[in-house]
Every structure is written in C-alpha cells, then in structure tokens.
Design a protein around this motif. Structure first.
Motif, mmCIF file in Angstrom:
data_model
loop_
_atom_site.group_PDB
_atom_site.id
_atom_site.type_symbol
_atom_site.label_atom_id
_atom_site.label_comp_id
_atom_site.label_asym_id
_atom_site.label_seq_id
_atom_site.Cartn_x
_atom_site.Cartn_y
_atom_site.Cartn_z
ATOM 1 N N THR A 157 -0.458 5.247 -1.584
ATOM 2 C CA THR A 157 -0.618 6.195 -0.503
ATOM 3 C C THR A 157 0.331 7.300 -1.030
ATOM 4 O OG1 THR A 157 -0.899 4.398 0.948
ATOM 5 C CG2 THR A 157 -0.566 6.553 1.891
ATOM 6 N N SER B 55 -1.020 9.236 -3.890
ATOM 7 C CA SER B 55 -2.528 9.918 -3.693
ATOM 8 C C SER B 55 -2.033 11.322 -2.749
ATOM 9 C CB SER B 55 -3.273 9.027 -2.755
ATOM 10 O OG SER B 55 -3.541 7.836 -3.805
ATOM 11 N N VAL B 56 -1.214 11.025 -1.797
ATOM 12 C CA VAL B 56 -0.865 12.112 -0.752
ATOM 13 C C VAL B 56 -0.268 13.421 -1.686
ATOM 14 C CG1 VAL B 56 0.684 13.137 1.008
ATOM 15 C CG2 VAL B 56 -0.635 10.841 1.258
ATOM 16 N N TRP C 91 0.847 -1.275 0.165
ATOM 17 C CA TRP C 91 -0.150 0.001 -0.013
ATOM 18 C C TRP C 91 0.825 1.281 -0.063
ATOM 19 C CZ3 TRP C 91 0.778 3.008 4.035
ATOM 20 C CH2 TRP C 91 1.449 2.599 5.223
ATOM 21 N N VAL C 92 2.174 1.004 0.276
ATOM 22 C CA VAL C 92 2.795 2.405 0.374
ATOM 23 C C VAL C 92 3.082 3.249 -0.987
ATOM 24 C CG1 VAL C 92 5.321 3.449 1.007
ATOM 25 C CG2 VAL C 92 4.203 1.500 2.284
#
Lengths: 207, 207, 207
Positions: B66, B69-70, B62-63
C-alpha cells in the motif's frame, strides 16, 4: 570433507570468471568484488533456497565470501596475466561447472530429494552463478547463447550423481568424482571438438 | 515499533526512486506502480527468503505494498516536482539505504543468525531492491557501476548492527540508530566529497 | 485434480511463448529448451519459494519440466507454423496467465496464507515466468512496457480466488474457474478493444 573441498574450489574458479567479466565491463573495485561474489556463491544460494536450507550456507558461513573476495582482489591487481590466459580460464570454468553439478546434486540427495530433483538442483547450481553474472552485466546469458555445449554436460554430471547416489550402494564420493569428471570432461571435449547444438530451422522465419 | 517505522520509511523512499526510474523509462501507470513496489519491497523479500521467513512480510502484510502504491501514484502525478529535486532524491535514497542495512541486519539477528550472516543479509536488504529495479529496466545496476560509494557504507552500517547486537549488552535500538546513521552519513559524505573506488588497473588491457 | 490440470495447461502455454521468444533470439536447441522451462515453471517456483514450500513442485516433480521440454521441441521443429499464428499465441498466453493467477492464489490459500497474500502470490505466479523470460533475453519486461493491460487482469483474477476462497463457503473449484475466466476474459477484451493505462504526464519532463 571431500564435498566441502570440491565445493570451495568451484567457488574460487567461478569467482575468478566473474571478476574477469567485471574488469572487462570497467566496474570499480567494489563492483568486481560483488560480481565475483555473486558468480561464486549465486548457484549455491539458489540451491539452498530451492532446498529450503535457509539461511544458505554462503550467507551463514564466512568462508565462501572470503574466498570470492580474495580471488576478486587477485584478479583486480593481476588481471592482465589472467586475460592473457583466457584458455586457462575456460578450462578452470569447466572444472568449476563440473564440481557444482556434482556437489549440488549430492547436497540435494543428502536432504532426501528425489533423484529427479537432485539432478535439476545440480544443474541449477552449476549454471546459476554464471546466469546471475550475465544478467547483472546486461549480457544475454552464455547459457542461452548458440555457443558451445555448456548446460548439457552439467545436466549429465548432476544426473550421474543423483541417480547413482539414490539407486545404488556404491559410496557417494565415487559418484561425486565420476559426475564431476564426466561433466568437466564433456565440456572440455566439446570445446576442443567444437560440438554445438543446432539453432532452430530458419526456412520461413520472418522478422 | 521503532524497527517497523524505520523499515516503512525505507520502503517509501525506495519506492519513490523506483517510480522515478519508471517515469524516465516511459513506463505506463501499472509499470510505474510495479517498479515502485519491487524496488520498495524487493530487498525485504530477498531478506525473508534468505532467512526462511516465508511468506515474506511484504507478501503476508498489506502495509508495504500500500505504501509503495501510494508513493507511485504521487510520483506519477507530480513527478516534475521530484525530478527537479534530484538532489533531494539522492539524499532520501541514502536514508533508505541506511535504514534497510540496519533493519535487515537487526531482523537477521532476531531469528538467531550469526553476526556474519546478519551483516550479509543487511547488505543484501539494502541493495536488493535497487538491483532488481535496474535489472528490470535493463540498466547495468548502479551497484556495479564505477560510481560513488554505495554498497561499502551499507556493509559498514549492517556490520555495526550485526556485531553490536550479537556481542554487546547495549540495547538493540541504539545499534539500529548508530548503524543507520553511519551508513547514510558515509554515503552522503562520499557524495559530497566525490569519494570513489579505483577501477582496475588498465596497463596492458586489450579488447 | 482440477487444480493440477489447470496448472499443467498453464505451464504448457507459457513454455510455448518462451520457446518462441528463444527462436526469435536465435538461441540454440538447449537455449530454447531452457527459456521454455524457465518461462513455464518460473512463476510456480517463485510461488513455492515465497510460500516456503520447498523443494518447489517443479523441482521435485518431473511432470512440469517434461511438459516444457516437449513443448520446446515441438516449437523448435515447427515454429514457422506458430509464428504465423501469433494471434493464437496471444490468446493462449492470456489463458495461461488467467490459469496461473487463479491456481497460484488457490495454492496460497491452501497453505493458510491471508487473502491479501494469496492475491499477491497469484499475481506473481502469473507474471513471474514472463518476467524471467524477458530478463534472460535482455528485453524490458513486457510486464513493464506501456502496452496492453496484462498484470491488472491477473491481479483481478487472483483477488477473486483469494477473497472468494477465504471469506465464502462456496466451493474452491467455483472460484478457481471464475477467477481464471475473469483474468483471461479481461485480458482478451483489453487486447480486442485496445485498452491501455496512461503513461505519466509529460508536461515539464526534461532529459
């Protein structure tokens, strides 16, 4: 041996078509080398990824990319000769398509795909490089245009190899040659005779 | 550890470039998040599919998503600051390209690819995300445009890592850093000095 | 059994959307059959390649391509009826998206992916075919346009299936149906209510 030779001839011919498209789109030297490489080996990489043969032959082995780079350099420096020979290119391209349809199907059979899968993989090997070329330079892929027959001959060629190698005892090389010649022959006959598939009926089309 | 950190910095930088292209194309929030994700992890997914490492790291873990997205959210709300800093972006993008060329080649060597394959995979990791970004928003890929040197520095960086890690006893991290710095440095030097590759000779081009 | 049936319905619905786009772009019969096939099975092939399940189901098995070909022929001959029913198509497309988001996540869980990976794979299965369709006919993918919610409902549906199947003891078919209905329902509700995500703030945008 035969399979490898046929495959490399296909790589060279498709690389030439990609390089010429790059010249027409005013790409620089690297862009032309890149389009030539992706057109020449794109179909084979797609084939190997679909068959789970990773890394793909064109990534693992230096020969295919060397071929496409040399072809791109030749086109880069001598392309006026090539564009004057557009007819020759269409013929060479038909030969490459036939070779990839046959070799793609044959390689799929060799890794124990079903005959159906081998026919599909042969078709995708034959059209994959050209599709990638056209998407990259932002044209509607030739494959989809209401133009001369292209993918139908490829599918016929790959089906001959897939069905022949799976269901008969006749030696693989025979089917390889029959498939490639059929695909190329149908394509050239279609070009000469202007065979086309119909567009969708338009009667009540709006907007 | 070093490899992972370098890789994640590359993901973040490429995500920022993708998000900014999305802003310029008037995409909505989801579109911007999507282009940022595909630009940031596209090259790595291509690398893993070519190496047969499935599911790709960016799908399994998931890193990376993520991070993209950030980054996309930050660009979405603060993009005027970024577009004023286009020069900064070009520099960050060069850093990302160098990092991906080096880490891509290093990961390929780690799964026992040949040096040739590792150099090719590094190059494709470095350029894959940007290529996907440009195809999605319907531009001729930057990679192919007659513009400043981009892929040549990437290929040099990935080749340094591939050849160095395969044929010498010098520790991997050394090659990783030398390769990334070489690729980024050549790209920045080329931007500063205006180095370009030649277009194809035009003499007798027609149509 | 349920999984297969849901999957095949999704293939048929997406093939219809691809074929209609082909009609609108004036492709010939083969082009329409091709776009229908790639739209119908593209998401599933991407799913299988990402999961390392090669050859992909749609390559190994003759059923999906037969479905897309029959659908393409029906659209080819009867498309005026379909274009008059554009509203119906949007509804069918929402159903297909929900089905693919749910089945994609479920298949990923079945091959032991993490819940995160299953959610991502479900999303990519749901949007992959439409993305390929739009890239091939040279449009900015619907997925990226500032339009009605599309991928967010898909991600919600795939996440429900992924998290539910991984972390609860409730039977898989329950999650499959809840996930598909949620994705499709949210998409239809969004269409009916005109839900949109915001574009990026424009204040100081220039050029």
């Amino acid at each position: 041996m035969l399979l490898n030779s046929l495959n490399y001839i296909g790589v060279a011919v498709f690389a030439a078509s990609g390089a010429l498209v790059g010249v027409r789109k005013d790409l620089d030297l690297w862009g032309i080398v890149t389009v030539a490489a992706l057109t020449g080996v794109g179909g084979g990489i797609l084939r190997d990824v679909l068959l789970g043969s990773t890394p793909p032959a064109a990534v693992q082995n230096w020969v295919p990319v060397t071929i496409t780079s040399v072809v791109a350099l030749v086109v880069f420096f001598f392309h006026p000769a090539f564009t004057a020979l557009r007819r020759t290119i269409l013929i060479l391209d038909a030969i490459g398509m036939g070779l990839f349809a046959a070799t793609g199907a044959s390689i799929a059979v060799a890794v124990h795909s079903s005959a159906f899968a081998a026919a599909v993989v042969g078709l995708l090997t034959a059209v994959g490089g050209g599709l990638l070329r056209d998407v990259l330079v932002r044209e509607i892929p030739l494959l989809l245009q209401p133009s001369d027959l292209y993918a139908v001959p490829a599918l016929i060629g790959s089906t001959i190899v897939a069905v022949g190698s799976t269901y008969t005892d006749i030696a693989e090389p025979v089917w390889l040659i029959v498939g490639a010649v059929s695909a190329t022959g149908l394509r050239l006959a279609g070009l000469a005779a202007g065979w086309k598939l119909p567009p969708a009926p338009r009667r009540t089309r709006s907007a």
